[in-house]
Scaffold this active site. Sequence first.
Site, short mmCIF file in Angstrom:
data_model
loop_
_atom_site.label_atom_id
_atom_site.label_comp_id
_atom_site.label_asym_id
_atom_site.label_seq_id
_atom_site.Cartn_x
_atom_site.Cartn_y
_atom_site.Cartn_z
N LYS A 77 0.86 -1.19 0.00
CA LYS A 77 0.00 0.00 0.00
C LYS A 77 0.89 1.24 0.00
O LYS A 77 1.93 1.26 0.69
CB LYS A 77 -0.87 -0.04 1.26
CG LYS A 77 -1.92 1.05 1.37
CD LYS A 77 -2.75 0.83 2.64
CE LYS A 77 -3.88 1.84 2.80
NZ LYS A 77 -4.69 1.57 4.01
N SER A 152 -9.57 1.51 3.07
CA SER A 152 -8.74 2.30 2.18
C SER A 152 -7.68 1.50 1.42
O SER A 152 -7.11 2.01 0.46
CB SER A 152 -8.04 3.39 2.98
OG SER A 152 -7.19 2.82 3.95
N SER A 176 -9.60 -0.93 7.24
CA SER A 176 -9.07 -0.72 5.90
C SER A 176 -8.34 -1.89 5.25
O SER A 176 -8.02 -1.82 4.07
CB SER A 176 -8.12 0.48 5.90
OG SER A 176 -8.88 1.65 5.73
N1 GLN Z 1 -12.96 3.61 6.64
C1 GLN Z 1 -12.34 4.02 7.87
C2 GLN Z 1 -11.99 5.48 7.80
O1 GLN Z 1 -12.24 6.08 6.80
C3 GLN Z 1 -11.15 3.17 8.17
C4 GLN Z 1 -9.94 3.60 7.44
C5 GLN Z 1 -8.74 2.78 7.81
O2 GLN Z 1 -8.84 1.73 8.42
N2 GLN Z 1 -7.58 3.30 7.46
O3 GLN Z 1 -11.48 6.04 8.74
#
Ligand code: GLN
Length: 494
Positions: A77, A152, A176
């Site tokens: 990532k 994400s 994410s």
């Molecule tokens: N969807 C969650 C957020 O937008 C989790 C994001 C993540 O785990 N980095 O904060």
Amino acid sequence: MTPFSIAGAGRTLRDGSTTSVELVEQVLERSSMVEAQVHAYLTLDSEGIVRAAREADQALATGNDRGPLHGIPIALKDNMTTRGMETTAGSRILAGYIPPYDATVVSRLRAAGALITGKTNLDEFAMGSSTENSAFGPTRNPWNTDRVPGGSSGGSAAAVAARMAFGALGSDTGGSIRQPASLCGVVGCKPTYGAVSRYGLIAFASSLDQIGPLTHTVEDATLLLDAVSGHDPLDATSYPGALVPSGERLGRGLEGVRVGVAADIGGVEGVEPDVESSFARIVAGMEGAGAKLVDVSLPSTAEGLSAYYLIAPAECSANLARFDGVRYGLRVEGTTTEDMMSRTRAEGFGPEVTRRVLLGTFALSAGYHEAFYGQAQRVRTLILREFARAYEQCDVVVSPTSPTTAFALGDRTDDPLSMYVSDVFTIPSNLAGHPSISVPVGTDRNHLPIGFQVMAPALEEAVMFQVAEAVEALAGFDTTVPFDPEFGLRGGVR
Ligand code: GLN
């Protein structure tokens, strides 16, 4: 045909039926067919991996075997720093940034002989659930390119699902890794907080962020996790003790395992019927395979989403203060230093990041600190206590990973709240610091993958993987995405 798993590829590398160069060719060929549609990668280092593959083949031929990841293409990532390779965190503010150092996970992967295929797309600074918040355009779900891959770590999930990498690392602050794994039909695991070093991970919310693997199989997840986990003096929150090998309990099945089911987890309504029925089918299968089902209660997890959306923005508002146009990244000139900083941030950050910084700054401001941030921390403590009580009666807790399968691009971008609820089931493990994994268990009526989540107490990864592997076997899910060699992805028709 080489089996598309890390373990399988490792076997064929060692019995001489394939080479690392061939694995890389396979990955590059697949990328040339589908990447234009999927856009999983921000950087694909085609030359670098071919060179690294030749070296890996040579090393293996001369008896220098570095273990299970030797010669295997793995994606990262793009919020993990790679020396000499652009690292953007999906943000305009870091476009063109070439880090002078490798994140600890990256140096560990290299030491384990893995080949870094490149850097995968993500929501800007990992804030989002669909990868639509990337400053560099969205990633699409390989199962159906009209749908989001989740986020994400959507690029990592899509790269693995579409076989443009044998495995990938993602980061998980509120879901994410697990949510995109669920939406793309792959395995995704968030380990215990502190199990994997955060050194070189571009920080979002430091008390929640964890790096973990996305793979095709549960066994692969244990191999990739063990290659990068373990104490790191460069991360003060890294767990100092020895970790149990993740795969230690694989193959033991479910006999006598106590499986907790919490009807009140996340306090949500709105779980799609196909997700619910596939969850029920797997739970029944677990009981049939010898597991003992236990009803547990986690009422405070209903407030988890609210607590998370105060704690995570609060921490992000502090972490993102460093992007000020002074030392690295974008700089937009201004009349004064302050003007330069404010122009840089206004131009460099996208709308979701700006929203979070504002929210976090507000939640921490004098007069509101106790009412918002303090209250959220108390909810976090309650959730920890409830998990502790639940784990007196059971070994793992299970739930769906995400209330829905992959939604259409653009569906939730105008309504942040609808996007946030993607994480109701995943956030509790982040708030508690516990390990948790998503395993693909089936598809819905639209042929979109459905994930099943297994949560465990801190440092109990081995039990979590034991149960996850049994779930994987029960489900018998084929992770091959619908794909036509002539026309590429087929938009969801198998
Ligand atoms: N969807 C969650 C957020 O937008 C989790 C994001 C993540 O785990 N980095 O904060």
